[in-house]
Design a protein around this motif. Structure first.
Motif, PDB file in Angstrom:
ATOM      1  N   ASP A   1       0.806  -1.224   0.000  1.00  0.00           N
ATOM      2  CA  ASP A   1       0.000   0.000   0.000  1.00  0.00           C
ATOM      3  C   ASP A   1       0.838   1.273   0.000  1.00  0.00           C
ATOM      4  O   ASP A   1       0.295   2.364  -0.130  1.00  0.00           O
ATOM      5  CB  ASP A   1      -0.940   0.017   1.211  1.00  0.00           C
ATOM      6  N   GLN A   2       2.133   1.146   0.183  1.00  0.00           N
ATOM      7  CA  GLN A   2       3.001   2.321   0.236  1.00  0.00           C
ATOM      8  C   GLN A   2       3.705   2.526  -1.092  1.00  0.00           C
ATOM      9  O   GLN A   2       4.334   1.614  -1.614  1.00  0.00           O
ATOM     10  CB  GLN A   2       4.035   2.188   1.359  1.00  0.00           C
ATOM     11  N   GLU A   3       3.599   3.728  -1.593  1.00  0.00           N
ATOM     12  CA  GLU A   3       4.303   4.076  -2.826  1.00  0.00           C
ATOM     13  C   GLU A   3       5.547   4.870  -2.477  1.00  0.00           C
ATOM     14  O   GLU A   3       5.607   5.544  -1.457  1.00  0.00           O
ATOM     15  CB  GLU A   3       3.387   4.908  -3.725  1.00  0.00           C
TER      16      GLU A   3
END
Length: 188
Positions: free
Chosen positions: A73-75
């Motif tokens: 979920d982390q970019e």
């Protein structure tokens, strides 16, 4: 910088490279690095800074490469993740153990400190897993489940803590004794 402090810092930084070598679950030098930092740095600031900064540097690299799939979920670049908080609190607690129990380093004290550190780290980090609420319900049964699920990881941490602590402390003592013998010969 004092040669002994330079040697200690270099030893901690070099030992962190073991995190990049394939290893069993929790078989890393982090707890040993925290113990030796707590035992030998005279300035408390460095006792915490060097092991924690070294841990952060290796976490940064690992989280953005090898462990990247754990952060779907982390970019972008991962600088910090919530699970790291309890790892860092546990590591800081190990520095305190080194400061308190290893004012005089002996093999039995080192063994006891390594075992105590492993148990305390286990309690802190598994509590953190439970407190995050992501894997276990925030109930007594959920906390018990978090600790039960962590038991297989405890053995690797315990063994590595004992092994790396004795390796790091022995290496440091050899470096210091070699430096002292070199200085003694120079003055003859």
């Amino acid at each position: 910088m004092n040669r002994n402090i330079f040697a200690l810092t270099l030893l901690i930084i070099l030992s962190a490279a073991a995190r990049f070598i394939p290893h069993g679950y929790n078989f890393t030098p982090i707890a040993g690095m925290a113990l030796i930092g707590g035992a030998y740095y005279h300035k408390k600031f460095f006792a915490f800074l060097v092991p924690l900064l070294t841990l952060y540097a290796t976490d940064f690299v690992l989280n953005n490469t090898l462990y990247r799939s754990f952060f779907p979920d982390q970019e972008g670049i991962i600088f910090f993740s919530s699970f790291m908080l309890y790892t860092y609190v546990g590591t800081a607690a190990i520095v305190l153990i080194g400061m308190g129990l290893l004012k005089k380093v002996t093999a039995p004290r080192l063994l006891g400190s390594a075992v105590f550190s492993s148990i305390l780290f286990f309690l802190i980090t598994n509590f953190g897993t439970w407190a995050s609420g992501m894997m276990y319900p925030k109930t007594g049964a959920g906390l018990a489940a978090a600790y039960t699920a962590g038991i297989p990881f405890l053995s690797g941490h315990l063994i590595s803590n004992i092994v790396f602590s004795f390796l790091l402390f022995s290496a440091y003592e050899l470096i210091i004794k070699r430096n002292l013998s070199t200085v003694s010969r120079m003055h003859l």
